[in-house]
Design a protein around this motif. Structure first.
Motif, PDB file in Angstrom:
ATOM      1  N   LEU A 185       2.047   1.772  -3.522  1.00 19.14           N
ATOM      2  CA  LEU A 185       0.986   2.124  -4.455  1.00 19.14           C
ATOM      3  C   LEU A 185       0.508   3.577  -4.262  1.00 19.14           C
ATOM      4  CD1 LEU A 185      -0.980   1.230  -6.654  1.00 19.14           C
ATOM      5  CD2 LEU A 185      -2.543   0.449  -4.856  1.00 19.14           C
ATOM      6  N   VAL A 186       0.324   3.982  -3.011  1.00 23.62           N
ATOM      7  CA  VAL A 186      -0.197   5.324  -2.741  1.00 23.62           C
ATOM      8  C   VAL A 186       0.742   6.425  -3.236  1.00 23.62           C
ATOM      9  CG1 VAL A 186      -0.807   6.940  -0.896  1.00 23.62           C
ATOM     10  CG2 VAL A 186      -1.683   4.587  -0.832  1.00 23.62           C
ATOM     11  N   PRO A 187       2.066   6.348  -2.960  1.00 25.26           N
ATOM     12  CA  PRO A 187       2.950   7.396  -3.509  1.00 25.26           C
ATOM     13  C   PRO A 187       2.952   7.459  -5.033  1.00 25.26           C
ATOM     14  CG  PRO A 187       4.074   6.255  -1.741  1.00 25.26           C
ATOM     15  CD  PRO A 187       2.824   5.485  -2.031  1.00 25.26           C
TER      16      PRO A 187
ATOM     17  N   LEU B 210       0.824  -1.219   0.000  1.00 26.16           N
ATOM     18  CA  LEU B 210       0.000   0.000   0.000  1.00 26.16           C
ATOM     19  C   LEU B 210       0.857   1.267   0.000  1.00 26.16           C
ATOM     20  CD1 LEU B 210      -2.762  -1.078   2.577  1.00 26.16           C
ATOM     21  CD2 LEU B 210      -2.978  -0.914   0.087  1.00 26.16           C
ATOM     22  N   VAL B 211       1.967   1.185   0.758  1.00 25.37           N
ATOM     23  CA  VAL B 211       2.854   2.342   0.834  1.00 25.37           C
ATOM     24  C   VAL B 211       3.458   2.668  -0.529  1.00 25.37           C
ATOM     25  CG1 VAL B 211       5.069   3.150   1.777  1.00 25.37           C
ATOM     26  CG2 VAL B 211       3.371   2.151   3.285  1.00 25.37           C
TER      27      VAL B 211
ATOM     28  N   VAL C 206       0.447   6.755  -7.061  1.00 25.16           N
ATOM     29  CA  VAL C 206      -0.776   7.467  -7.445  1.00 25.16           C
ATOM     30  C   VAL C 206      -0.631   8.959  -7.151  1.00 25.16           C
ATOM     31  CG1 VAL C 206      -3.236   7.718  -6.965  1.00 25.16           C
ATOM     32  CG2 VAL C 206      -2.226   5.428  -7.124  1.00 25.16           C
ATOM     33  N   ALA C 207      -0.063   9.257  -5.988  1.00 27.60           N
ATOM     34  CA  ALA C 207       0.120  10.666  -5.612  1.00 27.60           C
ATOM     35  C   ALA C 207       1.059  11.374  -6.581  1.00 27.60           C
ATOM     36  CB  ALA C 207       0.668  10.757  -4.192  1.00 27.60           C
TER      37      ALA C 207
END
Length: 635
Positions: free
Chosen positions: A390-392, A387-388, A394-395
């Motif tokens: 994937l989120v960056p 998750l860590v 996307v960000a």
């Protein structure tokens, strides 16, 4: 410069001696103060030093600040406003009514900054006060800040915004004192908009409402404004009664700012009545007090009235000296304001540094807590890791898209700016080309005039004389002499038509007065031209006379187009082999460090360069512009 300042003080001393000699003859008395009188009882300072209880200390500080607000002591207001705010913030946890006391500190600081002329800071304090004072739970403080905000807009000449705020206060405030104050400020707005009938009606209503709520300072301020309206309506005797009453009560009540205001207005009444000596005595007393108290804004106001008085007495030399003093005080005010801003920036910087240290400590604490949590959740690290990551990603994609969108908008905006710059440069080039063409035409006309008059005209005159001296062929000779004489007169008339006859036949005072009168017929501006000494100024030769006329023409054009002024004063003095031109307006002014020279100022500087002249501009936003030009007479 020091010589001129000394002459001002000598002049004040002479008037002061005259005042002492006449004081037994007049019914009016005027007090001179060596320093700002102390209006705070000593026991408040003693109580503040020994009291440890926070709420008692806050009440004492608030009382002292209120007394200074009533007396108009600007620096003391700001000092105790800051002291109150520091007491509240450093011991926040000990207060039940933290927001109420903080709101009071914002109100004190807002009033102090407004008196100091720092309008942006005053607006910020009142806006902060509104934010922490909801109308539903803190109605009195909320609308106190609303009125303070309206007064800031009033000082910035945004009358419609101020009017809307005061009308809203009248509609929604529930406290009588707030309603009375809002109505008074509403009347002030109409007064500044020069709607005197509406203003007078509201002021009279305020005096009637004061029977329900007693605030002596508001009553005196209202009477002062009614007196000012009487001056505009030329009801001078009635105005004088208002000012005499306010002067006596204000002095007794220790309202020293109102006392000074009343004295200055009495001087203005005497000036309008033609009692110039009495006006000079009164205004000199006000000037001495303003100097002793270091009230620079007040000094500048008194000097302007004294300058008008000297002009009425046709004492242009002292009028010019007073304007020189005015420039010095204006520069000192600007310097003091800049120092005040720098000082506040330093305070904000140190506050920011302390906040950064606190944030660093919190960050260190968060790191330790994060490490403990990481150890507790090691078993699910792989899932969190996915998750860590994937989120960056996307960000980052979102940030890249936003950046790309912003860059496109920026490019469009830059393209429009470049297009405007190109258009402006083309217009400037066209104007420069037209100006250059006109200058070339004028020079060529003068050259042709000289050639026709000096060369061809001289030759024709010589031929005529030679023919007149011979005795042969009488009829033929007479015919030739007649033709040569006609040709000579035609050449002479042509050369005079090419040269500017207006500048040859008229003195500089006649030319400028005629130009000023033409402008005044088509506008509402009050424009005055004061030459001294007029006889010697009218002897200026034509080239310098024409350049000086065009410089004044450019200055008037700029003032009428951009300054939005309703009063323009022009002083032209011949002093010690130099011309001194002082041009003053009461328009919107501008920041000389930020505004680039327009075509008008460029033309003026080019003309002054050829005349070996100098130019100095003193302008402040919402306080008008003063331009000082010096040109050597030998040019």
């Amino acid at each position: 410069m020091m010589c001129k300042i000394s002459s001002i003080w000598c002049y004040v001393g002479i008037v002061f001696i005259s005042f002492s000699a006449k004081s037994q003859e007049k019914k009016d008395w005027y007090s001179f103060f060596g320093e700002i009188p102390n209006t705070v009882d000593r026991h408040f300072y003693q109580d503040l030093r020994v009291t440890k209880d926070l709420e008692k200390r806050i009440k004492i500080i608030d009382t002292i600040a209120t007394i200074h607000i009533r007396a108009g002591n600007t620096d003391s207001i700001i000092h105790y406003g800051n002291l109150l705010q520091n007491e509240i913030r450093h011991r926040k946890d000990e207060l039940l009514d933290y927001d109420l006391y903080l709101s009071k500190s914002y109100n004190i600081l807002g009033k102090g900054k407004l008196e100091k002329g720092l309008f942006d800071d005053a607006m910020k304090h009142h806006l902060d006060g509104i934010a922490i004072s909801p109308a539903a739970t803190m109605n009195k403080m909320h609308y106190t800040h609303q009125i303070g905000l309206g007064v800031v807009y009033l000082n910035q000449k945004e009358y419609e915004t101020a009017l809307s705020i005061f009308q809203n206060c009248l509609k929604n405030a529930i406290y009588t004192e707030i309603l009375v104050l809002a109505k008074k400020r509403l009347a002030d707005t109409y007064f500044l908009k020069k709607e005197f009938s509406e203003s007078k009606s509201n002021y009279l209503q305020v005096l009637e409402d004061m029977q329900l709520y007693e605030n002596n300072k508001i009553r005196l301020e209202t009477q002062l404004k009614l007196g000012r309206i009487d001056i505009f309506e030329n009801n001078l005797d009635h105005a004088l009664k208002y000012f005499q009453s306010v002067k006596d009560i204000a002095l007794e009540s220790k309202f020293y700012d109102l006392y000074m205001n009343a004295v200055i207005n009495m001087g203005i009444v005497y000036y309008n009545q033609g009692h110039l000596q009495d006006a000079e005595i009164i205004l000199s007393s006000a000037y001495i007090n303003s100097v002793q108290w270091n009230k620079l804004e007040l000094q500048r106001d008194v000097i302007m009235v004294l300058k008008d008085l000297k002009v009425a007495q046709e004492d242009y030399k002292n009028a010019y000296n007073l304007m020189t003093q005015y420039l010095g005080i204006s520069n000192q005010i600007l310097t003091d304001q800049n120092k005040e801003i720098v000082k506040e920036m330093e305070v904000k910087y140190h506050t920011l540094q302390k906040e950064k240290e606190i944030l660093a400590l919190k960050e260190e604490q968060l790191i330790k807590e994060s490490e403990i949590k990481r150890q507790r959740t090691i078993k699910i690290a792989f899932l969190i890791g996915f998750l860590v990551v994937l989120v960056p990603v996307v960000a980052l994609l979102f940030m890249y898209f936003q950046k790309l969108k912003t860059q496109i908008e920026l490019n469009k905006s830059q393209k429009e700016v470049n297009s405007q710059k190109v258009h402006r440069l083309m217009k400037d080039q066209e104007l420069n080309l037209v100006q250059a063409t006109m200058d070339g035409q004028n020079k060529e006309r003068m050259r042709l005039a000289r050639e026709l008059h000096d060369s061809i005209g001289g030759n024709l005159a010589s031929i005529k004389l030679q023919l007149s001296g011979t005795t042969q062929n009488g009829d033929l000779q007479t015919t030739i002499i007649k033709q040569v004489d006609e040709t000579y007169h035609q050449v002479r008339n042509l050369s005079h038509n090419l040269a500017s006859k207006k500048f040859q036949d008229n003195g500089i005072s006649t030319l400028i007065n005629e130009y000023v009168n033409n402008i005044k017929q088509g506008s509402d501006q009050m424009i005055s031209f004061n030459p001294y000494p007029e006889a010697s100024l009218n002897e200026i030769e034509s080239p310098l006379k024409e350049e000086l006329f065009k410089i004044i023409q450019e200055l008037l054009t700029n003032a009428l187009k951009y300054a939005k002024a309703d009063q323009i004063d022009i002083y032209l003095n011949g002093y010690e082999k130099s011309l001194q031109l002082l041009f003053e307006d009461n328009g919107i002014g501008f920041d000389t460090s930020k505004v680039a020279d327009g075509i008008g100022f460029k033309n003026i500087k080019n003309r002054l360069k050829s005349l070996s002249g100098s130019l100095m501009i003193d302008s402040t936003i919402n306080r008008g512009t003063v331009i000082n030009i010096e040109i050597p007479m030998s040019v």
